[in-house]
Design a protein around this motif. Structure first.
Motif, PDB file in Angstrom:
ATOM      1  N   VAL A  91      -6.519   8.083  -6.985  1.00 35.31           N
ATOM      2  CA  VAL A  91      -7.589   7.737  -6.045  1.00 35.31           C
ATOM      3  C   VAL A  91      -8.052   6.301  -6.283  1.00 35.31           C
ATOM      4  O   VAL A  91      -8.249   5.532  -5.330  1.00 35.31           O
ATOM      5  N   CYS A  92      -8.201   5.907  -7.548  1.00 40.44           N
ATOM      6  CA  CYS A  92      -8.639   4.539  -7.853  1.00 40.44           C
ATOM      7  C   CYS A  92      -7.609   3.506  -7.408  1.00 40.44           C
ATOM      8  O   CYS A  92      -7.972   2.438  -6.899  1.00 40.44           O
ATOM      9  N   VAL A  93      -6.326   3.818  -7.557  1.00 41.27           N
ATOM     10  CA  VAL A  93      -5.267   2.923  -7.081  1.00 41.27           C
ATOM     11  C   VAL A  93      -5.365   2.776  -5.565  1.00 41.27           C
ATOM     12  O   VAL A  93      -5.308   1.671  -5.023  1.00 41.27           O
ATOM     13  N   SER A 140      10.715  -5.010  -1.389  1.00 43.84           N
ATOM     14  CA  SER A 140       9.894  -6.124  -1.852  1.00 43.84           C
ATOM     15  C   SER A 140       8.600  -5.660  -2.515  1.00 43.84           C
ATOM     16  O   SER A 140       7.911  -6.451  -3.148  1.00 43.84           O
ATOM     17  N   ALA A 141       8.285  -4.386  -2.384  1.00 44.26           N
ATOM     18  CA  ALA A 141       7.033  -3.870  -2.942  1.00 44.26           C
ATOM     19  C   ALA A 141       7.267  -2.887  -4.087  1.00 44.26           C
ATOM     20  O   ALA A 141       6.332  -2.218  -4.514  1.00 44.26           O
ATOM     21  N   LEU A 142       8.477  -2.817  -4.582  1.00 43.46           N
ATOM     22  CA  LEU A 142       8.772  -1.836  -5.631  1.00 43.46           C
ATOM     23  C   LEU A 142       7.993  -2.085  -6.912  1.00 43.46           C
ATOM     24  O   LEU A 142       7.653  -1.147  -7.627  1.00 43.46           O
ATOM     25  N   ARG A 143       7.680  -3.334  -7.205  1.00 42.10           N
ATOM     26  CA  ARG A 143       6.885  -3.604  -8.418  1.00 42.10           C
ATOM     27  C   ARG A 143       5.524  -2.942  -8.324  1.00 42.10           C
ATOM     28  O   ARG A 143       5.020  -2.395  -9.307  1.00 42.10           O
ATOM     29  N   SER A 144       4.923  -2.969  -7.157  1.00 45.96           N
ATOM     30  CA  SER A 144       3.639  -2.290  -6.960  1.00 45.96           C
ATOM     31  C   SER A 144       3.785  -0.788  -7.153  1.00 45.96           C
ATOM     32  O   SER A 144       2.937  -0.142  -7.766  1.00 45.96           O
ATOM     33  N   ILE A 166       0.841  -1.196   0.000  1.00 44.41           N
ATOM     34  CA  ILE A 166       0.000   0.000   0.000  1.00 44.41           C
ATOM     35  C   ILE A 166       0.879   1.249   0.000  1.00 44.41           C
ATOM     36  O   ILE A 166       0.654   2.178  -0.773  1.00 44.41           O
ATOM     37  N   LYS A 167       1.889   1.257   0.863  1.00 44.93           N
ATOM     38  CA  LYS A 167       2.820   2.391   0.879  1.00 44.93           C
ATOM     39  C   LYS A 167       3.470   2.558  -0.492  1.00 44.93           C
ATOM     40  O   LYS A 167       3.628   3.683  -0.978  1.00 44.93           O
ATOM     41  N   ALA A 168       3.842   1.441  -1.103  1.00 46.07           N
ATOM     42  CA  ALA A 168       4.488   1.491  -2.412  1.00 46.07           C
ATOM     43  C   ALA A 168       3.531   2.030  -3.476  1.00 46.07           C
ATOM     44  O   ALA A 168       3.930   2.841  -4.322  1.00 46.07           O
ATOM     45  N   ASN A 169       2.276   1.607  -3.436  1.00 45.58           N
ATOM     46  CA  ASN A 169       1.289   2.119  -4.391  1.00 45.58           C
ATOM     47  C   ASN A 169       1.090   3.623  -4.213  1.00 45.58           C
ATOM     48  O   ASN A 169       0.996   4.363  -5.190  1.00 45.58           O
ATOM     49  N   ILE A 170       1.027   4.054  -2.973  1.00 44.70           N
ATOM     50  CA  ILE A 170       0.871   5.485  -2.704  1.00 44.70           C
ATOM     51  C   ILE A 170       2.122   6.233  -3.168  1.00 44.70           C
ATOM     52  O   ILE A 170       2.013   7.308  -3.777  1.00 44.70           O
ATOM     53  N   LEU A 171       3.289   5.665  -2.917  1.00 45.10           N
ATOM     54  CA  LEU A 171       4.535   6.272  -3.375  1.00 45.10           C
ATOM     55  C   LEU A 171       4.539   6.420  -4.901  1.00 45.10           C
ATOM     56  O   LEU A 171       4.758   7.515  -5.433  1.00 45.10           O
ATOM     57  N   GLY A 172       4.290   5.327  -5.599  1.00 47.16           N
ATOM     58  CA  GLY A 172       4.323   5.356  -7.062  1.00 47.16           C
ATOM     59  C   GLY A 172       3.299   6.305  -7.647  1.00 47.16           C
ATOM     60  O   GLY A 172       3.595   7.075  -8.568  1.00 47.16           O
ATOM     61  N   SER A 173       2.079   6.292  -7.102  1.00 46.25           N
ATOM     62  CA  SER A 173       1.067   7.189  -7.647  1.00 46.25           C
ATOM     63  C   SER A 173       1.357   8.640  -7.292  1.00 46.25           C
ATOM     64  O   SER A 173       1.075   9.530  -8.085  1.00 46.25           O
ATOM     65  N   SER A 174       1.964   8.894  -6.143  1.00 51.77           N
ATOM     66  CA  SER A 174       2.332  10.269  -5.777  1.00 51.77           C
ATOM     67  C   SER A 174       3.433  10.810  -6.687  1.00 51.77           C
ATOM     68  O   SER A 174       3.359  11.952  -7.152  1.00 51.77           O
TER      69      SER A 174
END
Length: 166
Positions: free
Chosen positions: A135-137, A104-108, A62-70
């Motif tokens: 937001v959808c992510v 371990s979550a960098l792909r996300s 989740i942190k990784a998804n927020i990081l990538g989308s940010s």
């Protein structure tokens, strides 16, 4: 190979993914004007196949998804995305992810980056589209987290019930 599907943790993982997809697909169908198909991708990236450390894995994803989308949103606001800007986003996402120990979550994180930064030629891609994708992510991440918490609670109840029966 077929015997693998009969192991309880694999069956539970399949159930969690299908449940997450069903929830996000329902959002997609109920709100066709929004981009909830990105939630479907996000939810399957977040849910972990193994119950050990799954809370940490889900949290990291989740942190990784927020990081990538940010990062994607920030770069989208600078300029309409192109290959060069997406490559900068990849470098920034990996660097920040490593600093935050999300290896371990960098792909996300990278998936979320691309989801937010993708630019359809000929369409009016504005920063609002990037925000909506982010937001959808995040909604997909929240669905995955809630499913993980629910199934972990059910596992705990089952273990507690087994202890009580002994």
């Amino acid at each position: 190979m077929i015997k693998e599907f009969y192991k309880p943790h694999i069956a539970v993982y399949i159930l969690e993914c299908i449940l997450g997809l069903c929830i996000c697909y329902t959002l997609y169908k109920c709100f066709p004007q929004h981009q909830f198909y990105w939630s479907m991708i996000s939810v399957v990236l977040v849910i972990a196949p193994d119950s050990k450390d799954c809370n940490r894995l889900v949290s990291d994803r989740i942190k990784a998804n927020i990081l990538g989308s940010s990062v994607g949103l920030s770069l989208f606001l600078i300029h309409i995305p192109n290959l060069f800007l997406i490559c900068i986003g990849v470098m920034l996402t990996i660097a920040i992810g490593m600093l935050l120990k999300l290896n371990s979550a960098l792909r996300s994180a990278l998936s979320a980056l691309v989801i937010v930064m993708i630019h359809e030629e000929g369409q009016n891609s504005t920063w609002l589209i990037a925000v909506e994708r982010m937001v959808c992510v995040v909604i997909g991440c929240i669905v995955g987290l809630l499913i993980t918490i629910t199934f972990n609670s059910l596992r705990s109840l089952k273990k507690q019930g087994n202890k009580d029966n002994e």
